[in-house]
Design an enzyme around this catalytic site. Structure first.
Site, PDB file in Angstrom:
ATOM      1  N   SER A  27       0.806  -1.358  -0.104  1.00 14.35           N
ATOM      2  CA  SER A  27      -0.022   0.022   0.078  1.00 14.35           C
ATOM      3  C   SER A  27       0.920   1.141  -0.155  1.00 14.35           C
ATOM      4  CB  SER A  27      -0.941  -0.021   1.316  1.00 14.35           C
ATOM      5  OG  SER A  27      -0.240   0.129   2.255  1.00 14.35           O
ATOM      6  N   GLY A  94       7.200  -8.342   3.898  1.00 18.52           N
ATOM      7  CA  GLY A  94       6.624  -9.519   3.366  1.00 18.52           C
ATOM      8  C   GLY A  94       4.941  -9.438   3.639  1.00 18.52           C
ATOM      9  N   GLY A  95       4.536  -8.765   4.034  1.00 12.10           N
ATOM     10  CA  GLY A  95       3.085  -8.696   4.363  1.00 12.10           C
ATOM     11  C   GLY A  95       1.958  -8.760   3.021  1.00 12.10           C
ATOM     12  N   GLU A 102      11.578  -8.796  -3.240  1.00 12.19           N
ATOM     13  CA  GLU A 102      11.815  -7.347  -2.552  1.00 12.19           C
ATOM     14  C   GLU A 102      13.448  -7.669  -2.226  1.00 12.19           C
ATOM     15  OE1 GLU A 102       7.506  -6.110  -1.062  1.00 12.19           O
ATOM     16  OE2 GLU A 102       8.741  -7.108   0.416  1.00 12.19           O
TER      17      GLU A 102
END
Length: 223
Positions: A27, A94-95, A102
């Site tokens: 987000s 890592g959510g 990443e």
């Protein structure tokens, strides 16, 4: 004002013409993609690589030029969020399920800018469950080895089915309660056969933490 957007906008100001930019997932990174897109539309020329399929799609939608990794000599700046940041600048990421890609981008970047709001700052990591990407083969054995490190484990779900990463692997969310020996836990997890990578990003990979506040203020934390 949105604190995540404040942090993202500030980080994007570091992007200069001609750079190769790494684009994160989640987000907060979505705000960075939008900000980069606005700059591209105003004439900024950059090349980019992304850490997930959905970030690739978002970047393409705002006019950011993506290049294959075979054309990448170096990544000048990688901009991405974090799920937790501790007092020593260690991260849990890592959510969004993209921790492996990443970490590859962060490791190969000259500068890794972490963009967060103040809610992500913690004294000790571990309240946010630590994601670990594992291969599906013999999953049960890998889970038992993870549990020996002192955590409870849960296979991440996508509805009624296991969540599958862009690399066709599984995500195991590990509850350690509190992670103090970050380097040790990081190494112990990655030493388990079947583990591909884990969501601990140690401070040596981080360049700056950029914290946005709803007031419009930005705080930059460096090593």
């Amino acid at each position: 004002m949105n604190a995540k957007q404040i942090a993202a906008d500030y980080a994007v100001e570091s992007v200069k013409d001609g750079m190769t930019v790494g684009i994160g997932t989640g987000s907060t990174s979505a705000f960075a993609i939008e900000a980069l897109g606005r700059k591209v539309q105003q004439g900024l020329f950059i090349k980019a690589v992304a850490s997930s399929i959905r970030s690739e799609e978002a970047a393409t939608n705002v006019g950011i030029k993506l290049i294959p990794f075979s054309e990448v000599e170096t990544i000048d700046i990688y901009i991405d969020g974090a799920d937790e940041v501790d007092k020593d600048l260690h991260l849990i990421k890592g959510g969004g399920g993209a921790l492996l890609r990443e970490k590859i981008l962060a490791f190969n970047s000259k500068e890794f800018l972490v963009i967060v709001d103040s809610s992500k700052l913690v004294e000790h990591l571990g309240k946010f469950l630590l994601p670990v990407e594992i291969i599906p083969f013999a999953m049960e054995l890998t889970l038992k080895q993870l549990q020996k490190l002192g955590c409870t484990t849960k296979v991440r779900q996508d509805g009624k089915e296991p969540y599958i990463t862009d690399n066709s692997n599984l995500i195991i969310d590990c509850d350690f309660k509190r992670i103090e020996q970050v380097d040790q836990i990081h190494q112990s997890i990655n030493a388990i056969p079947g583990v591909v990578e884990n969501g601990l990003f140690t401070k040596n990979i981080v360049s700056k933490i950029i914290v946005g506040y709803e007031s419009g203020e930005v705080k930059v934390i460096e090593k």
